[in-house]
Design a protein around this motif. Structure first.
Motif, PDB file in Angstrom:
ATOM      1  N   VAL A 184      -0.716   8.391   6.544  1.00 38.39           N
ATOM      2  CA  VAL A 184       0.525   8.087   5.823  1.00 38.39           C
ATOM      3  C   VAL A 184       1.356   9.364   5.721  1.00 38.39           C
ATOM      4  O   VAL A 184       0.909  10.369   5.160  1.00 38.39           O
ATOM      5  CB  VAL A 184       0.243   7.529   4.417  1.00 38.39           C
ATOM      6  CG1 VAL A 184       1.560   7.322   3.663  1.00 38.39           C
ATOM      7  CG2 VAL A 184      -0.512   6.215   4.523  1.00 38.39           C
ATOM      8  N   THR A 228      -5.174   9.835   5.837  1.00 36.64           N
ATOM      9  CA  THR A 228      -4.679   8.463   5.587  1.00 36.64           C
ATOM     10  C   THR A 228      -3.702   7.961   6.636  1.00 36.64           C
ATOM     11  O   THR A 228      -3.385   6.761   6.637  1.00 36.64           O
ATOM     12  CB  THR A 228      -3.975   8.406   4.220  1.00 36.64           C
ATOM     13  OG1 THR A 228      -2.811   9.239   4.249  1.00 36.64           O
ATOM     14  CG2 THR A 228      -4.913   8.869   3.113  1.00 36.64           C
ATOM     15  N   HIS A 282      -3.473  15.328   3.620  1.00 38.33           N
ATOM     16  CA  HIS A 282      -3.437  13.910   3.225  1.00 38.33           C
ATOM     17  C   HIS A 282      -3.006  13.026   4.408  1.00 38.33           C
ATOM     18  O   HIS A 282      -3.532  11.925   4.596  1.00 38.33           O
ATOM     19  CB  HIS A 282      -2.464  13.747   2.054  1.00 38.33           C
ATOM     20  CG  HIS A 282      -2.342  12.349   1.542  1.00 38.33           C
ATOM     21  ND1 HIS A 282      -3.312  11.749   0.779  1.00 38.33           N
ATOM     22  CD2 HIS A 282      -1.364  11.430   1.702  1.00 38.33           C
ATOM     23  CE1 HIS A 282      -2.950  10.515   0.494  1.00 38.33           C
ATOM     24  NE2 HIS A 282      -1.767  10.303   1.038  1.00 38.33           N
ATOM     25  N   ALA A 290       7.302   7.097   1.970  1.00 38.60           N
ATOM     26  CA  ALA A 290       6.032   7.039   2.690  1.00 38.60           C
ATOM     27  C   ALA A 290       6.229   6.179   3.926  1.00 38.60           C
ATOM     28  O   ALA A 290       6.950   5.176   3.891  1.00 38.60           O
ATOM     29  CB  ALA A 290       4.935   6.462   1.798  1.00 38.60           C
ATOM     30  N   GLU A 295       1.048   4.075  -2.809  1.00 37.59           N
ATOM     31  CA  GLU A 295       0.902   5.485  -2.451  1.00 37.59           C
ATOM     32  C   GLU A 295       2.024   6.317  -3.077  1.00 37.59           C
ATOM     33  O   GLU A 295       1.781   7.411  -3.598  1.00 37.59           O
ATOM     34  CB  GLU A 295       0.930   5.618  -0.926  1.00 37.59           C
ATOM     35  CG  GLU A 295       0.654   7.014  -0.408  1.00 37.59           C
ATOM     36  CD  GLU A 295      -0.837   7.331  -0.360  1.00 37.59           C
ATOM     37  OE1 GLU A 295      -1.156   8.500  -0.116  1.00 37.59           O
ATOM     38  OE2 GLU A 295      -1.655   6.426  -0.590  1.00 37.59           O
ATOM     39  N   ASN A 322       0.822  -1.211   0.000  1.00 40.30           N
ATOM     40  CA  ASN A 322       0.000   0.000   0.000  1.00 40.30           C
ATOM     41  C   ASN A 322       0.857   1.262   0.000  1.00 40.30           C
ATOM     42  O   ASN A 322       0.530   2.244  -0.684  1.00 40.30           O
ATOM     43  CB  ASN A 322      -0.929  -0.007   1.214  1.00 40.30           C
ATOM     44  CG  ASN A 322      -2.013  -1.064   1.101  1.00 40.30           C
ATOM     45  OD1 ASN A 322      -2.371  -1.484  -0.006  1.00 40.30           O
ATOM     46  ND2 ASN A 322      -2.534  -1.525   2.219  1.00 40.30           N
TER      47      ASN A 322
END
Length: 479
Positions: free
Chosen positions: A80, A78, A74, A159, A48, A44
């Motif tokens: 993240v 999320t 963001h 990330a 991303e 994931n």
């Protein structure tokens, strides 16, 4: 509890047996569960990064301050954290750092995930955060192809995600498994006399499965006709072993490909080396003193040395492409310039073979790509048409456009290729006519390199052919 009755002995035996099985299965499931969750997080996060790379590429009218603010939003949605880093390790923007504080951020060049991305294209690391004392999963990717106006010099996108929630979820699952185990033990203790025979069969199957797994046999499947915890356990083990079995099959496939590649390389190197050895031995045995013979053998030796050089060059080229080390310089350029170079390059070789090279005009047509590498693609395909077709053949190079892309065609009216060869034509070292390919100096890697270059441009290449009528290669690029 007295042990002088059969019922109590069976109950105790099944309780102990259930404890052992549940413990083993719980350990295996726990390890696999954690591995699966982390792999899913990595996937994931990498997805991303790819989306952010596309976003950064398109974010031409967004200021760095506004981009920082959007990334902060963001992060809230999320969880993240996103960090954009240049080649020197300086942080360009970070969703967890205000833009006016970016200059104070530590240099990230020596972070483990950045070093791995620098070497392999992508990297990951799990470590404790000094500020939060929580474990974080970091994934970084080198994005040389992303040219962002808002983030000039962008080299890495990273990330990260806190593993606190994941660890909590795993703890909850562990507790649930533990509680389920207690329930099973309680049921076994209360109902062992009535259902001992029924429980014995699936337990034996589970024991057999665990033993087979320990010996490396992952193909067996537990088939339990029940709807209780034993069924849940057997399904979990089946899923685990099925995944392991799939991984083993993939490893065997990769090992086979690697073995075949090494065998092909050894074979390709052995032939010219043996020939060179034979020529030198002949010269040393006296042929060096015969002017009529020594020149002939020296020329043959030189030809084989040239072949080795071509082979090693192509091997290095395809290794760089497949490892991701090949750096492409993308830009818009007029196709007419490339076509002009092709016409000049092949004019003499076509004239010597009485061949006709027809290159269609491409006025006002521009494509986005690496001009030198695309020239290599065209040169390889045209060169093959000249090498493997008879004198007098006509070779045509032309293009067809649509709204978003352009398709290039290299077409000849030569001998053609049998249909059985077409699916494997772009494989490394695959030759339609092996002896003739070696005589003409082919290494068997040219079309594989062509395919990699086209795919590196986001395109696809295909071939169609009719024996006796000719062959057409075509590939598509963005306009």
């Amino acid at each position: 509890m007295k042990l002088n009755t059969i019922r109590n002995k069976i109950s105790l035996l099944y309780i102990l047996f259930a404890v052992v099985i549940l413990t083993i299965a719980g350990i295996v499931i726990d390890l696999e569960m954690e591995s699966f969750v982390k792999k899913n997080i990595e996937t994931n996060l990498m997805r991303e990064i790819d989306l952010l790379g596309t976003y950064f590429q398109a974010a031409n009218n967004i200021s760095p301050e506004d981009l920082s603010r959007r990334l902060a939003e963001h992060l809230k949605k999320t969880q993240v954290r996103v960090t954009a880093i240049d080649s020197a390790g300086r942080v360009l923007v970070d969703s967890d750092i205000k833009y006016d504080k970016i200059a104070e951020a530590e240099n990230h060049l020596w972070r483990p995930e950045i070093q791995l991305a620098l070497i392999y294209g992508s990297g990951k690391d799990i470590r404790l955060s000094k500020s939060t004392n929580h474990e974080y999963f970091y994934v970084a990717k080198k994005v040389d192809g992303v040219n962002s106006v808002s983030l000039p010099g962008l080299r890495f996108i990273r990330a990260s995600l806190s593993l606190q929630s994941m660890n909590q979820e795993i703890s909850d699952v562990r507790w649930n498994i533990f509680m389920a185990g207690l329930i099973v033990l309680l049921l076994v203790f209360l109902l062992s006399s009535a259902i001992s025979a029924r429980i014995a069969r699936p337990v034996k199957k589970i024991i057999q499965k665990v033993n087979e797994v320990s010996r490396g046999n992952y193909s067996l499947k537990i088939d339990v006709q029940s709807n209780d915890e034993i069924k849940v356990l057997s399904d979990s083990i089946n899923k685990l072993t099925a995944k392991i079995n799939g991984d083993m099959i993939e490893l065997e496939r990769l090992a086979k490909i690697r073995s075949q590649f090494l065998a092909n390389v050894s074979h390709e190197l052995r032939t010219p080396l043996f020939s060179i050895q034979a020529f030198i031995e002949t010269l040393m045995q006296g042929a060096i003193n015969d002017p009529a013979v020594n020149q002939k053998y020296l020329k043959k030796t030189l030809a084989h040395v040239d072949r080795l050089n071509f082979l090693l060059t192509d091997l290095i080229e395809i290794s760089r492409i497949e490892s991701g080390d090949l750096k492409l310089s993308f830009r818009y350029f007029p196709v007419s310039e490339l076509f002009a170079q092709l016409g000049e390059s092949f004019r003499t070789s076509c004239a010597m073979r009485n061949m006709t090279l027809e290159i269609a005009a491409a006025e006002n047509l521009q494509v986005y790509g690496d001009k030198s590498k695309l020239l290599q693609v065209f040169s390889n395909l045209i060169g093959n048409a000249i090498k493997y077709n008879p004198d007098g053949t006509t070779i045509k190079v032309f293009s067809r456009e649509d709204k978003e892309s352009v398709t290039f065609y290299i077409e000849d009216n030569g001998v053609g290729i049998e249909e059985e060869h077409l699916p494997r034509l772009f494989e490394r070292f695959y030759r339609v006519d092996k002896e003739r390919s070696r005589e003409t100096g082919g290494t068997g890697l040219g079309l594989a390199i062509v395919k990699h270059i086209v795919e590196a441009h986001g395109g696809t290449i295909s071939v169609s052919s009719v024996p006796g009528q000719g062959t057409t290669f075509c590939f598509r690029l963005k306009k």
